[in-house]
Motif scaffolding. Structure first.
Motif, PDB file in Angstrom:
ATOM      1  N   ILE A 175       0.929  -1.139  -0.074  1.00  0.00           N
ATOM      2  CA  ILE A 175      -0.062  -0.071   0.063  1.00  0.00           C
ATOM      3  C   ILE A 175       0.922   1.283   0.039  1.00  0.00           C
ATOM      4  O   ILE A 175       1.977   1.216   0.650  1.00  0.00           O
ATOM      5  N   HIS A 200      -3.899   8.275 -10.131  1.00  0.00           N
ATOM      6  CA  HIS A 200      -3.396   7.406  -8.788  1.00  0.00           C
ATOM      7  C   HIS A 200      -4.324   5.970  -9.169  1.00  0.00           C
ATOM      8  O   HIS A 200      -3.890   4.682  -8.747  1.00  0.00           O
ATOM      9  N   ARG A 201      -5.442   6.077  -9.547  1.00  0.00           N
ATOM     10  CA  ARG A 201      -6.175   4.814 -10.296  1.00  0.00           C
ATOM     11  C   ARG A 201      -5.231   3.955 -11.205  1.00  0.00           C
ATOM     12  O   ARG A 201      -5.333   2.610 -11.044  1.00  0.00           O
ATOM     13  N   ALA A 204      -2.288   2.339  -9.187  1.00  0.00           N
ATOM     14  CA  ALA A 204      -2.892   1.289  -8.490  1.00  0.00           C
ATOM     15  C   ALA A 204      -3.106  -0.203  -9.412  1.00  0.00           C
ATOM     16  O   ALA A 204      -2.625  -1.177  -9.196  1.00  0.00           O
ATOM     17  N   HIS A 205      -3.701   0.267 -10.631  1.00  0.00           N
ATOM     18  CA  HIS A 205      -4.073  -0.710 -11.467  1.00  0.00           C
ATOM     19  C   HIS A 205      -2.706  -1.369 -12.195  1.00  0.00           C
ATOM     20  O   HIS A 205      -2.505  -2.622 -12.143  1.00  0.00           O
ATOM     21  N   PHE A 210      -2.337  -1.282  -3.218  1.00  0.00           N
ATOM     22  CA  PHE A 210      -3.471  -0.248  -2.750  1.00  0.00           C
ATOM     23  C   PHE A 210      -2.738   1.164  -2.602  1.00  0.00           C
ATOM     24  O   PHE A 210      -1.739   1.266  -2.551  1.00  0.00           O
ATOM     25  N   ILE A 211      -3.738   2.169  -2.841  1.00  0.00           N
ATOM     26  CA  ILE A 211      -3.439   3.546  -2.566  1.00  0.00           C
ATOM     27  C   ILE A 211      -4.097   4.216  -1.920  1.00  0.00           C
ATOM     28  O   ILE A 211      -5.376   4.307  -2.327  1.00  0.00           O
ATOM     29  N   THR A 234      -6.226  -2.741  -5.537  1.00  0.00           N
ATOM     30  CA  THR A 234      -5.232  -3.168  -6.625  1.00  0.00           C
ATOM     31  C   THR A 234      -5.420  -3.378  -8.115  1.00  0.00           C
ATOM     32  O   THR A 234      -4.504  -3.467  -8.744  1.00  0.00           O
ATOM     33  N   GLY A 236      -7.292  -0.998  -9.624  1.00  0.00           N
ATOM     34  CA  GLY A 236      -7.652   0.367  -9.882  1.00  0.00           C
ATOM     35  C   GLY A 236      -9.133   1.065  -9.646  1.00  0.00           C
ATOM     36  O   GLY A 236      -9.319   1.991 -10.036  1.00  0.00           O
ATOM     37  N   ALA A 260      -2.283  -7.704  -2.795  1.00  0.00           N
ATOM     38  CA  ALA A 260      -1.216  -6.767  -3.459  1.00  0.00           C
ATOM     39  C   ALA A 260      -0.143  -7.699  -4.066  1.00  0.00           C
ATOM     40  O   ALA A 260       0.126  -8.686  -3.825  1.00  0.00           O
TER      41      ALA A 260
END
Length: 281
Positions: A175, A200-201, A204-205, A210-211, A234, A236, A260
């Motif tokens: 994360i 940020h999406r 993450a993808h 995780f963000i 994870t 997105g 993750a």
């Protein structure tokens, strides 16, 4: 220490606290953030993320003003206050702070936990007039081994650079916590969602992490902020948020850090495994 990708780990409740710091009012900002952290902990959160420069406010006018509000980490009063709170509540806190290290100032974030101070991240990519007040971060992109798992930290404009997240993903981050003060982008259409949400999406993808993004709200010295704090899974997709554009709000999500990592997208593809490092400059 919990091992990465250990399926026996319990689910983790994460909270991002979106509030409006008062510029220069460090004691009041610490008190307000502490109240909000306590409320999140009462709901079961074990990892709480605060905004960028959460104790001071953001819009410095002179280097002297920035220097007067900066503190050493972890020995300054804000670090100690958040550290005591983390120990009392048995949680982990990530918080943005103006750090003074010798003669230099950094836009930084600290992570502290039940057993004390864990580490510091210094913002690598400075936005606009931050370059007047702060030095560029010199600690790289560390991933902190904690009792919860492997936690990375980035700050605001760092999120515009894919390398930020790729570096931490390759070091095993599960994360990444983002203390941030997002502002509207130049030529941003009225009512359009924050560009940061898209960036940020995607991060993450494309990294299987995780963000958790904790923004601020309000207008400070004429500068409006975007709000829209967000917790991303994870793949997105948002797990909590985006939060409001204009009011304080705490968003929370329960996540499983065992998810993750570079999971398969199908029988042929896995994003991190498919990297063509033989072709990249």
């Amino acid at each position: 220490m919990i091992q990465a990708n250990d399926p026996a780990r319990p689910a983790l409740r994460v909270s991002c606290i979106q509030f409006e710091p008062e510029f220069g009012a460090v004691e009041a900002n610490l008190a307000r953030s502490s109240d909000l952290i306590r409320a999140a902990a009462r709901e079961g959160s074990r990892l709480v993320v605060l905004p960028e420069l959460a104790n001071t406010g953001y819009v410095f006018e002179t280097p002297e003003e920035a220097a007067s509000l900066a503190e050493p980490v972890p020995d300054g009063p804000s670090s100690r206050a958040w550290g005591r709170l983390a120990a009392e509540l048995k949680i982990h806190i990530v918080a943005g702070i103006a750090e003074r290290a010798g003669d230099h100032l950094y836009n930084a974030a600290l992570i502290t936990g039940p057993n004390g101070f864990i580490g510091t991240y210094r913002k690598a990519h400075l936005w606009h007039r931050e370059n007047v007040f702060f030095r560029k971060g010199d600690l790289g992109f560390p991933v902190f081994e904690t009792a919860l798992g492997r936690i990375g930290i980035a700050i605001c404009y760092d999120g515009w650079f894919p390398e930020t997240f790729r570096q931490m993903a390759l070091r095993g981050a599960e994360i990444v916590c983002i203390p941030t003060n997002w502002v509207p982008m130049p030529d941003q259409p009225e009512g359009e969602a924050a560009m940061a949400n898209t960036l940020h999406r995607a991060a993450a993808h494309s990294n299987g992490i995780f963000i958790a993004c904790a923004d601020r709200v309000g207008t400070e010295r004429g500068q409006p902020f975007e709000g829209q704090s967000l917790i991303i899974g994870t793949k997105g997709w948002p797990l909590a948020g985006p939060a409001s554009r204009d009011r304080p709000e705490t968003i929370s999500a329960v996540i499983d850090l065992a998810e993750a990592g570079a999971k398969d997208l199908n029988e042929f593809n896995s994003v991190l495994r498919d990297r063509r490092t033989d072709l990249y400059a």
